[in-house]
Design a protein around this motif. Structure first.
Motif, PDB file in Angstrom:
ATOM      1  N   ILE A 317       0.768  -1.200   0.026  1.00 32.75           N
ATOM      2  CA  ILE A 317       0.129  -0.054   0.216  1.00 32.75           C
ATOM      3  C   ILE A 317       0.743   1.283   0.062  1.00 32.75           C
ATOM      4  O   ILE A 317       0.673   2.218  -0.789  1.00 32.75           O
ATOM      5  N   PHE A 318       2.020   1.053   0.576  1.00 30.84           N
ATOM      6  CA  PHE A 318       2.647   2.421   0.730  1.00 30.84           C
ATOM      7  C   PHE A 318       3.611   2.718  -0.389  1.00 30.84           C
ATOM      8  O   PHE A 318       3.467   3.696  -1.077  1.00 30.84           O
ATOM      9  N   GLN A 319       4.173   1.593  -0.914  1.00 30.48           N
ATOM     10  CA  GLN A 319       5.025   1.948  -2.217  1.00 30.48           C
ATOM     11  C   GLN A 319       4.169   1.739  -3.488  1.00 30.48           C
ATOM     12  O   GLN A 319       4.770   2.560  -4.520  1.00 30.48           O
ATOM     13  N   LEU A 320       3.170   1.165  -3.731  1.00 36.32           N
ATOM     14  CA  LEU A 320       2.341   1.098  -4.742  1.00 36.32           C
ATOM     15  C   LEU A 320       1.148   2.352  -4.806  1.00 36.32           C
ATOM     16  O   LEU A 320       1.052   2.613  -5.968  1.00 36.32           O
ATOM     17  N   ILE A 321       0.859   2.690  -3.692  1.00 35.61           N
ATOM     18  CA  ILE A 321      -0.529   3.474  -3.521  1.00 35.61           C
ATOM     19  C   ILE A 321       0.045   4.867  -3.094  1.00 35.61           C
ATOM     20  O   ILE A 321      -0.151   5.967  -3.809  1.00 35.61           O
ATOM     21  N   VAL A 322       0.239   4.859  -1.847  1.00 38.50           N
ATOM     22  CA  VAL A 322       0.428   6.163  -0.990  1.00 38.50           C
ATOM     23  C   VAL A 322       1.575   6.948  -1.600  1.00 38.50           C
ATOM     24  O   VAL A 322       1.240   8.226  -1.709  1.00 38.50           O
ATOM     25  N   ARG A 323       2.671   6.543  -1.711  1.00 38.57           N
ATOM     26  CA  ARG A 323       3.746   7.219  -2.047  1.00 38.57           C
ATOM     27  C   ARG A 323       3.718   7.865  -3.463  1.00 38.57           C
ATOM     28  O   ARG A 323       4.072   9.141  -3.130  1.00 38.57           O
ATOM     29  N   PRO A 324       3.473   7.339  -4.478  1.00 37.76           N
ATOM     30  CA  PRO A 324       3.192   7.993  -5.654  1.00 37.76           C
ATOM     31  C   PRO A 324       2.085   8.561  -5.745  1.00 37.76           C
ATOM     32  O   PRO A 324       2.292   9.726  -6.481  1.00 37.76           O
ATOM     33  N   ILE A 325       1.126   8.363  -5.371  1.00 41.60           N
ATOM     34  CA  ILE A 325      -0.141   9.404  -5.297  1.00 41.60           C
ATOM     35  C   ILE A 325       0.227  10.752  -4.639  1.00 41.60           C
ATOM     36  O   ILE A 325      -0.021  11.654  -4.870  1.00 41.60           O
ATOM     37  N   SER A 326       0.991  10.580  -3.190  1.00 38.79           N
ATOM     38  CA  SER A 326       1.047  11.855  -2.531  1.00 38.79           C
ATOM     39  C   SER A 326       2.111  12.530  -3.310  1.00 38.79           C
ATOM     40  O   SER A 326       2.237  13.807  -3.051  1.00 38.79           O
ATOM     41  N   SER A 327       3.043  11.981  -3.932  1.00 37.05           N
ATOM     42  CA  SER A 327       4.113  12.834  -4.824  1.00 37.05           C
ATOM     43  C   SER A 327       3.417  13.895  -5.925  1.00 37.05           C
ATOM     44  O   SER A 327       3.857  14.901  -6.070  1.00 37.05           O
ATOM     45  N   GLN A 328       1.938  13.594  -6.115  1.00 35.77           N
ATOM     46  CA  GLN A 328       1.319  14.331  -7.038  1.00 35.77           C
ATOM     47  C   GLN A 328       0.316  15.171  -6.226  1.00 35.77           C
ATOM     48  O   GLN A 328       0.100  16.392  -6.709  1.00 35.77           O
ATOM     49  N   LEU A 329      -0.078  14.750  -5.406  1.00 35.08           N
ATOM     50  CA  LEU A 329      -1.381  15.502  -4.371  1.00 35.08           C
ATOM     51  C   LEU A 329      -0.769  16.517  -3.663  1.00 35.08           C
ATOM     52  O   LEU A 329      -1.236  17.390  -3.188  1.00 35.08           O
ATOM     53  N   PHE A 330       0.586  15.974  -2.764  1.00 35.85           N
ATOM     54  CA  PHE A 330       0.694  16.649  -1.392  1.00 35.85           C
ATOM     55  C   PHE A 330       2.155  16.993  -1.456  1.00 35.85           C
ATOM     56  O   PHE A 330       2.631  17.353  -0.514  1.00 35.85           O
ATOM     57  N   LYS A 331       3.066  16.932  -2.630  1.00 38.05           N
ATOM     58  CA  LYS A 331       4.367  17.125  -2.574  1.00 38.05           C
ATOM     59  C   LYS A 331       4.714  18.417  -2.173  1.00 38.05           C
ATOM     60  O   LYS A 331       5.680  18.634  -1.308  1.00 38.05           O
ATOM     61  N   GLU A 332       4.240  19.609  -2.655  1.00 38.99           N
ATOM     62  CA  GLU A 332       4.331  20.912  -2.128  1.00 38.99           C
ATOM     63  C   GLU A 332       3.885  21.345  -0.864  1.00 38.99           C
ATOM     64  O   GLU A 332       4.290  22.350  -0.333  1.00 38.99           O
ATOM     65  N   THR A 333       2.614  20.728  -0.542  1.00 44.60           N
ATOM     66  CA  THR A 333       1.985  21.130   0.695  1.00 44.60           C
ATOM     67  C   THR A 333       2.267  20.332   1.760  1.00 44.60           C
ATOM     68  O   THR A 333       3.047  21.041   2.908  1.00 44.60           O
ATOM     69  N   GLU A 334       2.195  18.989   1.784  1.00 49.56           N
ATOM     70  CA  GLU A 334       2.488  18.251   3.093  1.00 49.56           C
ATOM     71  C   GLU A 334       3.908  17.737   3.254  1.00 49.56           C
ATOM     72  O   GLU A 334       4.462  17.484   4.316  1.00 49.56           O
ATOM     73  N   LEU A 335       4.570  17.756   2.087  1.00 48.45           N
ATOM     74  CA  LEU A 335       6.001  17.028   1.944  1.00 48.45           C
ATOM     75  C   LEU A 335       7.014  17.917   1.836  1.00 48.45           C
ATOM     76  O   LEU A 335       8.326  17.747   1.861  1.00 48.45           O
ATOM     77  N   GLU A 336       6.911  19.224   1.775  1.00 50.57           N
ATOM     78  CA  GLU A 336       7.744  20.467   1.625  1.00 50.57           C
ATOM     79  C   GLU A 336       8.747  19.963   0.534  1.00 50.57           C
ATOM     80  O   GLU A 336       9.902  20.360   0.441  1.00 50.57           O
ATOM     81  N   GLY A 337       8.231  19.434  -0.638  1.00 50.61           N
ATOM     82  CA  GLY A 337       8.897  19.461  -1.781  1.00 50.61           C
ATOM     83  C   GLY A 337       9.630  18.016  -1.740  1.00 50.61           C
ATOM     84  O   GLY A 337      10.513  17.663  -2.795  1.00 50.61           O
ATOM     85  N   GLY A 338       9.662  17.278  -0.805  1.00 47.52           N
ATOM     86  CA  GLY A 338      10.331  16.001  -0.495  1.00 47.52           C
ATOM     87  C   GLY A 338       9.514  14.696  -0.938  1.00 47.52           C
ATOM     88  O   GLY A 338       8.447  14.659  -1.798  1.00 47.52           O
ATOM     89  N   ASP A 339       9.609  13.566  -0.197  1.00 51.80           N
ATOM     90  CA  ASP A 339       9.342  12.337  -0.347  1.00 51.80           C
ATOM     91  C   ASP A 339       8.739  11.633   0.862  1.00 51.80           C
ATOM     92  O   ASP A 339       9.490  11.818   2.064  1.00 51.80           O
ATOM     93  N   LEU A 340       7.785  10.834   0.768  1.00 51.57           N
ATOM     94  CA  LEU A 340       7.466  10.034   1.909  1.00 51.57           C
ATOM     95  C   LEU A 340       8.546   8.878   2.179  1.00 51.57           C
ATOM     96  O   LEU A 340       9.002   8.153   1.163  1.00 51.57           O
ATOM     97  N   ASP A 341       8.910   8.428   3.419  1.00 50.01           N
ATOM     98  CA  ASP A 341       9.894   7.211   3.718  1.00 50.01           C
ATOM     99  C   ASP A 341       9.517   6.641   4.829  1.00 50.01           C
ATOM    100  O   ASP A 341      10.447   5.867   5.358  1.00 50.01           O
ATOM    101  N   TRP A 342       8.494   6.613   5.442  1.00 52.86           N
ATOM    102  CA  TRP A 342       8.013   5.897   6.717  1.00 52.86           C
ATOM    103  C   TRP A 342       6.580   5.581   6.485  1.00 52.86           C
ATOM    104  O   TRP A 342       5.796   6.450   5.912  1.00 52.86           O
ATOM    105  N   ARG A 343       6.120   4.485   7.268  1.00 50.76           N
ATOM    106  CA  ARG A 343       4.741   3.903   7.166  1.00 50.76           C
ATOM    107  C   ARG A 343       4.586   3.303   8.440  1.00 50.76           C
ATOM    108  O   ARG A 343       5.300   2.552   8.925  1.00 50.76           O
ATOM    109  N   GLN A 344       3.473   3.096   8.873  1.00 50.75           N
ATOM    110  CA  GLN A 344       2.835   2.204   9.752  1.00 50.75           C
ATOM    111  C   GLN A 344       1.390   1.875   9.634  1.00 50.75           C
ATOM    112  O   GLN A 344       0.502   2.904   9.347  1.00 50.75           O
ATOM    113  N   GLY A 345       1.063   0.791   9.350  1.00 47.82           N
ATOM    114  CA  GLY A 345      -0.400   0.317   9.325  1.00 47.82           C
ATOM    115  C   GLY A 345      -1.045  -0.399  10.275  1.00 47.82           C
ATOM    116  O   GLY A 345      -0.128  -1.171  10.884  1.00 47.82           O
TER     117      GLY A 345
END
Length: 475
Positions: A317-345
């Protein structure tokens, strides 16, 4: 003025002692003259004094005069080799030090000899801000504690030790809980061998498409150029390559737009898991929860997917869904231009009749300790349990205006900022299960943002050239 005058006075008296070989009596003849010169600034009007009426010398200035006279007398007996503060003005002894201004340093006092020279309101044990100020000071200033009273240093040390003990106690408990859960999982799979294949990670993308994903999700994901290109190469991207993060997935924007709906401002939903897989996951988690129902030792974290042998689903879910989607929806807002690197499910459970394993009937308005949150409904039969969203932290009326309500659907995911205020309304009948994944960006969003700026979503543009003390401008 006073501090500079005292410094000059020390230099004058030291110089005179070196140039006059006469007795101390001769030096004493100069003291009244120098004293009158040095004290000249103390009788001048203060910049903060009342601008009208008669100006007078304050009590503080009178006290300073007495202290300086005492210091002049003590200077005659001071060792010539001693320089206050090692020659640095901002390191000189303070007026409130016992024994006078220029006394030769003495050996450190024992605990029984410690004295407080002034009352202190420093209390890091009860005021987290006090503790954070000290941590920042230790990082920023050399010899930071040289300006502190001993009791304040003791208070800081005690507060830090308490935090360290808290970390150690929680770590010990969590490690033991995970060991206990591992034992329960082993016993559960021995008694229910039909679940052994379920906890094993799929080996092929075809298996994932047919047994895990909703067909609409599979269509959007595997039509993306990332997978179409890899199918043409001799070295295809394997499931393990993606789950491990060795091959970061990129999803095409056009297919995401077909797949996803914007429910309300910054809240998106899309079909993700097949209903059959949701039922299986719900049954597996329920079975594990029942096996652990009688154990209070593993209360709290037992629904974490990693602990229950389902870490592969977390990674998928993290690598296939959340990370690539977030790079388009939240990169400049929630990620400060960076990338996600941690998850807990984990699996959250709610019930109209709460039990040990389903302790909640509802969840009050809150934000998550996550940059991006994914929420997938797993079912059971229930009524109520809708999601209310109240807005983002740091925005006008973020917590005072209801943006909208979302009614969960089995297999459908909701993705949103973790700092979006939200709640789960009361369950009126049945049981509700949800797969929740929190994700963070330690390498970007949290690397250069302090907890205060992070919680309030203060962006660099808002802060003005990055005014956060954890940002690059300060470091």
């Amino acid at each position: 003025y006073l501090q500079f005058s005292l410094f000059c006075f020390s230099l004058y008296t030291t110089t005179l002692r070196r140039h006059f070989s006469a007795s101390s009596k001769n030096l004493g003849n100069f003291v009244p003259i120098l004293t009158s010169v040095v004290l000249l600034p103390t009788v001048l009007p203060s910049p903060n004094a009342h601008r009208g009426g008669k100006r007078t010398i304050t009590t503080r200035q009178t006290d300073s005069t007495a202290r300086l006279t005492k210091a002049a007398a003590m200077t005659k007996d001071t060792d010539d080799s001693y320089t206050v503060g090692g020659g640095e003005v901002n390191e000189k002894k303070r007026l409130n030090n016992p024994g006078g201004l220029f006394q030769t340093p003495k050996s450190p006092k024992t605990d029984s000899q410690k004295t407080n020279t002034r009352p202190s309101t420093y209390d890091p044990e009860h005021h987290r801000s006090h503790l954070l100020h000290a941590i920042e000071g230790l990082d920023r200033y050399p010899n930071y504690l040289s300006r502190w009273q001993e009791d304040d240093m003791d208070a800081l040390e005690t507060a830090l030790e308490q935090r360290l003990e808290q970390v150690r106690a929680q770590k010990t408990k969590v490690v033991q809980q995970r060991k206990d859960i591992k034992d329960v999982l082993h016993q559960f799979l021995s008694e229910h061998p039909e679940w052994k294949d379920f906890v094993q990670a799929p080996k092929t993308w075809k298996e994932i498409q047919s047994t895990v994903l909703d067909p609409r999700a599979a269509k959007a994901i595997f039509r993306s150029n990332f997978f179409r290109q890899s199918n043409k190469d001799e070295d295809r991207v394997s499931v393990d390559d993606v789950l491990s993060g060795r091959s970061p997935v990129e999803l095409d924007t056009a297919f995401l737009q077909e797949w996803m709906d914007e429910e309300m401002y910054d809240i998106y939903s899309f079909p993700l898991l097949s209903e059959e897989f949701c039922q299986k996951l719900h049954q597996f988690v329920s079975g594990m929860m029942e096996a652990m129902e009688g154990s209070s030792a593993i209360r709290g974290i037992h629904k974490d997917l990693d602990n229950m042998g389902m870490g592969w689903l977390n990674d998928l879910i993290f690598q296939l869904i959340v990370r690539p989607i977030s790079s388009q929806l939240f990169k400049e807002t929630e990620l400060e231009g960076g990338d996600l690197d941690w998850r807990q499910g984990f699996v959250a459970s709610y019930s109209a009749s709460p039990t040990h394993s389903k302790p909640r009937e509802r969840l009050v308005p809150h934000t998550d300790d996550a940059e991006v949150t994914l929420n997938v409904c797993l079912g059971d039969q229930f009524e109520g349990g809708n999601l209310h969203f109240w807005g983002l932290r740091g925005e006008d009326l973020g917590g005072n205006k209801l943006l909208g309500e979302y009614e969960p659907e089995i297999g459908r995911a909701v993705i949103h900022s973790g700092r979006h205020l939200h709640e789960v309304t009361p369950i009126t009948s049945g049981n509700r299960f949800a797969l929740i994944q929190w994700t963070r960006s330690w390498s970007s969003a949290r690397k250069e943002t302090c907890p205060c700026c992070w919680l309030n979503r203060r962006k660099q543009s808002d802060r003005g050239q990055d005014s956060c003390v954890c940002g690059p401008r300060w470091n």
